[in-house]
Design a protein around this motif. Structure first.
Motif, mmCIF file in Angstrom:
data_model
loop_
_atom_site.group_PDB
_atom_site.id
_atom_site.type_symbol
_atom_site.label_atom_id
_atom_site.label_comp_id
_atom_site.label_asym_id
_atom_site.label_seq_id
_atom_site.Cartn_x
_atom_site.Cartn_y
_atom_site.Cartn_z
ATOM 1 N N LEU A 195 38.883 46.481 41.059
ATOM 2 C CA LEU A 195 39.618 47.564 41.709
ATOM 3 C C LEU A 195 40.750 48.106 40.850
ATOM 4 O O LEU A 195 41.467 49.007 41.272
ATOM 5 C CB LEU A 195 40.176 47.069 43.049
ATOM 6 N N TYR A 196 40.915 47.560 39.640
ATOM 7 C CA TYR A 196 41.998 48.011 38.766
ATOM 8 C C TYR A 196 41.929 49.510 38.464
ATOM 9 O O TYR A 196 42.956 50.196 38.528
ATOM 10 C CB TYR A 196 41.986 47.193 37.469
ATOM 11 N N PRO A 197 40.747 50.078 38.133
ATOM 12 C CA PRO A 197 40.731 51.516 37.865
ATOM 13 C C PRO A 197 41.176 52.355 39.065
ATOM 14 O O PRO A 197 41.688 53.463 38.892
ATOM 15 C CB PRO A 197 39.255 51.790 37.527
ATOM 16 N N MET A 198 40.993 51.840 40.275
ATOM 17 C CA MET A 198 41.341 52.590 41.478
ATOM 18 C C MET A 198 42.810 52.402 41.871
ATOM 19 O O MET A 198 43.514 53.364 42.209
ATOM 20 C CB MET A 198 40.437 52.170 42.638
ATOM 21 N N PHE A 199 43.294 51.150 41.814
ATOM 22 C CA PHE A 199 44.635 50.845 42.314
ATOM 23 C C PHE A 199 45.680 50.617 41.227
ATOM 24 O O PHE A 199 46.872 50.567 41.515
ATOM 25 C CB PHE A 199 44.587 49.604 43.213
ATOM 26 N N GLY A 200 45.239 50.434 39.992
ATOM 27 C CA GLY A 200 46.182 50.199 38.917
ATOM 28 C C GLY A 200 46.777 48.799 38.966
ATOM 29 O O GLY A 200 46.219 47.881 39.569
ATOM 30 N N GLU A 201 47.950 48.637 38.352
ATOM 31 C CA GLU A 201 48.588 47.327 38.201
ATOM 32 C C GLU A 201 48.917 46.652 39.532
ATOM 33 O O GLU A 201 48.967 45.430 39.617
ATOM 34 C CB GLU A 201 49.884 47.472 37.384
ATOM 35 N N LYS A 202 49.125 47.448 40.571
ATOM 36 C CA LYS A 202 49.575 46.857 41.842
ATOM 37 C C LYS A 202 48.519 45.948 42.477
ATOM 38 O O LYS A 202 48.841 45.150 43.351
ATOM 39 C CB LYS A 202 49.988 47.945 42.820
ATOM 40 N N ILE A 203 47.266 46.054 42.047
ATOM 41 C CA ILE A 203 46.216 45.194 42.622
ATOM 42 C C ILE A 203 46.448 43.732 42.236
ATOM 43 O O ILE A 203 45.937 42.822 42.877
ATOM 44 C CB ILE A 203 44.819 45.659 42.159
ATOM 45 N N PHE A 204 47.277 43.486 41.198
ATOM 46 C CA PHE A 204 47.543 42.117 40.749
ATOM 47 C C PHE A 204 48.857 41.556 41.281
ATOM 48 O O PHE A 204 49.163 40.395 41.049
ATOM 49 C CB PHE A 204 47.566 42.073 39.211
ATOM 50 N N LYS A 205 49.632 42.348 41.978
ATOM 51 C CA LYS A 205 50.982 41.936 42.379
ATOM 52 C C LYS A 205 51.047 41.660 43.885
ATOM 53 O O LYS A 205 51.360 42.541 44.679
ATOM 54 C CB LYS A 205 51.990 43.016 42.003
ATOM 55 N N ASN A 206 50.729 40.437 44.257
ATOM 56 C CA ASN A 206 50.800 40.024 45.666
ATOM 57 C C ASN A 206 50.108 41.023 46.590
ATOM 58 O O ASN A 206 50.622 41.374 47.651
ATOM 59 C CB ASN A 206 52.263 39.839 46.097
ATOM 60 N N SER A 207 48.959 41.484 46.167
ATOM 61 C CA SER A 207 48.227 42.509 46.901
ATOM 62 C C SER A 207 47.330 41.889 47.961
ATOM 63 O O SER A 207 46.530 40.994 47.662
ATOM 64 C CB SER A 207 47.393 43.340 45.929
ATOM 65 N N PHE A 208 47.443 42.376 49.196
ATOM 66 C CA PHE A 208 46.565 41.909 50.268
ATOM 67 C C PHE A 208 45.121 42.273 49.964
ATOM 68 O O PHE A 208 44.212 41.464 50.146
ATOM 69 C CB PHE A 208 46.998 42.530 51.602
ATOM 70 N N ILE A 209 44.911 43.506 49.475
ATOM 71 C CA ILE A 209 43.556 43.941 49.140
ATOM 72 C C ILE A 209 42.998 43.095 48.005
ATOM 73 O O ILE A 209 41.841 42.662 48.034
ATOM 74 C CB ILE A 209 43.553 45.437 48.752
ATOM 75 N N GLY A 210 43.843 42.803 47.008
ATOM 76 C CA GLY A 210 43.396 41.984 45.890
ATOM 77 C C GLY A 210 43.021 40.579 46.314
ATOM 78 O O GLY A 210 41.978 40.044 45.915
ATOM 79 N N SER A 211 43.854 39.969 47.141
ATOM 80 C CA SER A 211 43.569 38.612 47.613
ATOM 81 C C SER A 211 42.306 38.588 48.462
ATOM 82 O O SER A 211 41.488 37.661 48.360
ATOM 83 C CB SER A 211 44.752 38.071 48.426
ATOM 84 N N THR A 212 42.136 39.612 49.305
ATOM 85 C CA THR A 212 40.938 39.695 50.136
ATOM 86 C C THR A 212 39.685 39.808 49.268
ATOM 87 O O THR A 212 38.666 39.162 49.538
ATOM 88 C CB THR A 212 41.026 40.905 51.086
ATOM 89 N N ALA A 213 39.766 40.629 48.211
ATOM 90 C CA ALA A 213 38.628 40.781 47.296
ATOM 91 C C ALA A 213 38.259 39.448 46.665
ATOM 92 O O ALA A 213 37.074 39.086 46.575
ATOM 93 C CB ALA A 213 38.957 41.811 46.213
ATOM 94 N N ASP A 214 39.259 38.684 46.249
ATOM 95 C CA ASP A 214 38.993 37.376 45.640
ATOM 96 C C ASP A 214 38.366 36.416 46.643
ATOM 97 O O ASP A 214 37.389 35.722 46.341
ATOM 98 C CB ASP A 214 40.296 36.768 45.103
#
Length: 512
Positions: A180-199
């Motif tokens: 999701l980095y191309p869509m959300f940028g750096e914020k996907i790695f910073k305590n992101s709910f969407i990022g954690s859900t994806a993992d």
């Protein structure tokens, strides 16, 4: 040293606790009320197949088509991973790719799939009389679809391009959220709910996709041991087999990718080639050649209609939608694994290896195994189909082995190959789960061992549910794939954008 190697190494305890906790909770619930768990799995499967089935069929088809366009365009020359030469040789590289999807059920389904389609006839070809020579080609072609181009494409083509760009070129961690980095940028790695859900959903789906084959293996080897050595095929036998497999995978996991996975892959591919060549020579050689050529031509001719068939929903749920859900669930972790072993490859090499060469090898394997079964059934009706009807899919391999010279030796060989195949899958998937939780290419070995053992424990729990075990394993796999399929969608447009950007950087096309 690249940026990604300097990333802070630390376990993602939130993702670890939730994903691991869900599987432990599943085991406990199965012990408390297995009937309720079975019912919940079946209900969830019905919902997923109904509302996600058409989307999955279109998604996989488009991924394959977009991948081919990239591979054979000028962007195919783009080299991924910021190095000029591949780190791993061609044979070892393709061996490790083959030992993922094909390993996850290639022995079980290579025998059972073609035979089932031969004695029942897929609904799209219902005009063909079942159990006849005319039914052999559509039966085999249907298996080609389920284990062919689209299936492999979703595992490591467009998604791998996105992941390798974000990881090797931009220095971001090797995790599903990185898609999701191309869509959300750096914020996907910073305590992101969407990022954690994806993992988390990727870990759970990978676990399901690995646990399923482990369960199939328990059924397959249990039946094989009874057929060859008269060892009773009971739940206890199957459970011991699965725990033994989990221990093998754990030992391999503890030795690392460079030793464990590569060594197992080379050994297993060599054994498969040996078995395949021996079966080809000792079996119905000319029939296998004719069947492969005819079925491949039929498959290509009917590729679109088979890919998008939507009439018989019950049949789709048991076959196409089940396989698509299985492979989609594997998608993120497979892309991570292929990214790890494909550094230095071009886009063209990547897509041709994963979405063309691997499917053709799969098709040849299915033709040798499944085609031998169909030939035996044609010559002696009931010689294979009776075992399938009376004892289920796990009995099909042994029934086929009984029809060829040196059948007992082949049966033992297939048992060994099945064990090592699934151990390779469990090993590679435990590696990618551990990478997801740690964000580094060299995750903690204890975490890898934990997941390899967890795969085995949950596999035993599913077998313990009992009734309709194969169906339960299939349904469990499909349910977990629904959220993951949304994670794969952006790669359809992100991969071409990334390919164009890298093509400019590598002076393949001129900058405007």
């Amino acid at each position: 040293m690249d940026d990604y190697t300097r990333k802070k190494k630390g376990l993602d305890w939130i993702a670890f606790s939730i994903s691991g906790g869900l599987l432990i909770l599943f085991v406990i619930a199965s012990l408390v009320d297995d009937k309720l768990v079975g019912q919940l799995i079946n209900d969830s499967f019905s919902f997923t197949a109904k509302y996600f089935g058409a989307y999955w069929q279109v998604l996989l088809l488009v991924m394959f088509i977009v991948g081919l366009i990239l591979a054979f365009s000028k962007y195919g020359r783009v080299r991924l991973g910021k190095i000029d030469r591949p780190e791993i040789g061609n044979f070892r590289w393709i061996s490790m790719i083959l030992c993922t999807l094909l390993a996850s059920g290639g022995v079980f389904w290579a025998a059972a799939g073609p035979m089932y389609h031969y004695v029942t006839t897929p609904p799209l070809f219902s005009g063909v009389e079942k159990g006849t020579i005319e039914a052999a080609i559509p039966a085999m072609a249907q298996s080609y679809l389920h284990w062919g181009f689209s299936a492999w494409a979703c595992l490591g083509t467009l998604t791998t391009i996105v992941l390798m760009y974000a990881h090797y070129h931009k220095g971001h961690p090797l995790k599903p959220r990185t898609f999701l980095y191309p869509m959300f940028g750096e914020k996907i790695f910073k305590n992101s709910f969407i990022g954690s859900t994806a993992d988390i959903v990727s870990i759970v789906a990978t676990a399901a996709g690995t646990i399923g084959p482990i369960g199939f293996l328990g059924l397959q080897v249990g039946y094989g041991l009874e057929a060859v050595f008269d060892i009773p095929n009971t739940f206890i036998t199957q459970a011991i087999i699965i725990i033994f497999l989990a221990v093998i995978a754990s030992i391999s996991a503890a030795t690392g990718v460079e030793r464990g996975i590569q060594w197992l892959s080379r050994i297993n591919v060599s054994m498969v080639v040996l078995l395949m060549v021996a079966m080809f020579i000792l079996g119905p050689t000319l029939f296998i050649i004719d069947l492969f050529l005819g079925a491949e031509a039929f498959h290509l001719q009917n590729f679109l209609s088979m890919s998008l068939y939507r009439v018989d929903q019950a049949w789709l749920g048991s076959w196409t939608i089940f396989f698509w859900g299985w492979f989609i669930g594997y998608g993120p972790m497979m892309a991570m694994f292929i990214s790890k072993i494909s550094r230095g490859r071009t886009i063209r090499e990547l897509i041709i290896a994963v979405a063309v060469i691997a499917p053709i090898v799969s098709n040849i394997w299915f033709t040798v195994v499944g085609g031998t079964g169909i030939f035996s059934e044609l010559e002696n009706p009931g010689s294979v189909s009776n075992a399938l009807i009376e004892s289920g899919m796990p009995a099909t391999v042994m029934a086929i082995m009984n029809q060829i010279p040196l059948g007992t030796a082949f049966a033992i060989g297939f048992i060994i190959v099945s064990v090592v195949f699934v151990a390779t899958t469990a090993d590679s998937m435990s590696y990618t789960v551990a990478v997801t939780l740690s964000g580094t290419d060299e995750p903690n070995r204890l975490v890898r061992v934990f997941w390899a053992l967890m795969f085995g424990v949950v596999g035993v729990s599913l077998l313990a549910i009992g009734e309709e075990t194969v169906g339960m394993l299939q349904n469990f796999i499909v349910v977990t794939a629904a959220p993951v399929s949304l994670l794969l969608l952006p790669s359809l447009w992100d991969a071409p954008i990334i390919a164009k950007k890298l093509a400019k950087e590598q002076h393949i096309i001129k900058k405007k």
